[in-house]
Motif scaffolding. Structure first.
Motif: not given
Length: 377
Positions: A289-294, A304-311
């Motif tokens: 969660q911290k990595e995603i936020q930062n 234009t770019n989507l990708f699975p989240g780190l989680d």
């Protein structure tokens, strides 16, 4: 070597000078004999299935013995080798190998000549379980309607929607994708309206995490439970059969248009190494969660770019090593599609998303007919 004649209707006595025993009698004494099943093709599979179900595995199918060539040296040669346990086990192994290869050829034939979209739905308990999940998912979306989230069919559930307008016949769970902003709103909502769990234990302690979920639902059976994991978020509800996982939620992020996919792959590899050092599940979730936020490359605005989240399984798509982003136009705008007796949201171009994650999604897969939670009986 003693010989018996076996029937399955419970008769006893003798026939043609051979002793007759019941099927139940055979199951009690089979370890003292070599069991050879001689019957017509219309019956032998049923007899073999009955033996398998009764725990009798060390038997010979006479039709297999003939077809595999194990009788090519004559009956006397074969019977002599049955007297040696090592040779007997080798012959059994040869029979199993022959049957496995025959089954593989049959499966290859069916995969070549069967249209995947024509497969029949599941039956029995599995079908009942599938329909329960559909109803529970619809109820959960009604429950969260006020926050206007847009979960969309994903992974195996999206394959099912495209191929079967519902479940893949052997599937036993629901998968929904969700965009990050929708996910954040959902987490704010459920933190007040639902039970929230995140296992504070070893990442490998799956049993402990599941037990915590069961205990929480038993203590408060009228509320939904949201279990936040490092790879997905799970939604549960207590039912007459106990704790029921309604769905897995998989989060997707927008990434800035000038962020190269190669750089993201390198980033994901570094994150996987760091995550592997964290052995506590709750600590892993906090780290991600911290990595995603930062992460400055993650965009809160649509790109234009989507990708699975780190989680979302470590941020990897189905192919693990991607050389391109998922185009946003493949996901948005969402559209409603039929899924069993309900309408759920799906990506704008399901074929693009599925082709990205499952290139052969319109072919019969290797795990056809396999499921882990419910029986198709």
């Amino acid at each position: 070597m003693s010989t018996v004649f076996v029937v399955t209707d419970g008769n006893t006595g003798e026939k043609a000078g051979l002793k007759i025993i019941s099927f139940q009698g055979l199951t009690r004494i089979h370890g003292q004999y070599t069991v050879i099943i001689c019957a017509g093709n219309n019956y032998i599979q049923e007899i073999c299935s009955q033996l398998d179900d009764a725990g009798v595995a060390d038997y010979f199918d006479f039709n297999v013995l003939k077809s595999s060539g194990l009788l090519r040296h004559g009956a006397a040669w074969f019977m002599e080798r049955l007297s040696d346990r090592v040779e007997r086990n080798r012959l059994l192994a040869e029979c199993y190998k022959f049957q496995l290869e025959r089954t593989r050829r049959q499966l290859a034939y069916l995969k070549k000549h069967t249209e995947v979209t024509a497969l029949k739905p599941a039956r029995g308990r599995l079908r009942e379980y599938q329909m329960l999940l559909v109803d529970l998912a619809a109820e959960f979306f009604e429950f969260t309607e006020e926050i206007h989230i847009r979960p969309f069919l994903n992974f195996g559930s999206l394959i099912g929607a495209v191929r079967h307008q519902g479940f893949v016949p052997w599937d036993d769970d629901l998968d929904f994708g969700i965009l990050r902003d929708d996910y954040d709103r959902l987490m704010q909502f459920v933190s007040k309206a639902c039970i929230m769990t995140c296992h504070d234990g070893a990442c490998s302690d799956t049993a402990g995490a599941e037990n915590k979920v069961r205990q929480a639902l038993e203590a408060d059976p009228d509320r939904y439970l949201v279990d936040v994991c490092a790879d997905m978020t799970k939604i549960y509800k207590q039912t007459a059969g106990g704790a029921c996982k309604i769905m897995d939620l998989w989060v997707y992020d927008f990434y800035k248009d000038d962020y190269p996919i190669a750089d993201h792959m390198s980033y994901l590899a570094r994150m996987a190494e760091k995550r592997a050092l964290i052995k506590n599940r709750r600590a892993q979730v906090a780290f991600l969660q911290k990595e995603i936020q930062n992460n400055a490359a993650v965009s809160r605005e649509q790109t234009t770019n989507l990708f699975p989240g780190l989680d979302n399984w470590g941020g990897y798509p189905g192919l693990k090593h991607a050389d391109r982003w998922i185009p946003t136009e493949a996901i948005l705008p969402f559209k409603k599609v039929k899924f069993e007796n309900r309408l759920f949201l799906a990506p704008a171009r399901a074929d693009v998303l599925l082709g990205y994650e499952y290139p052969d999604y319109m072919e019969l897969p290797y795990d056809i007919g396999l499921q882990s939670h419910a029986d198709d009986t």
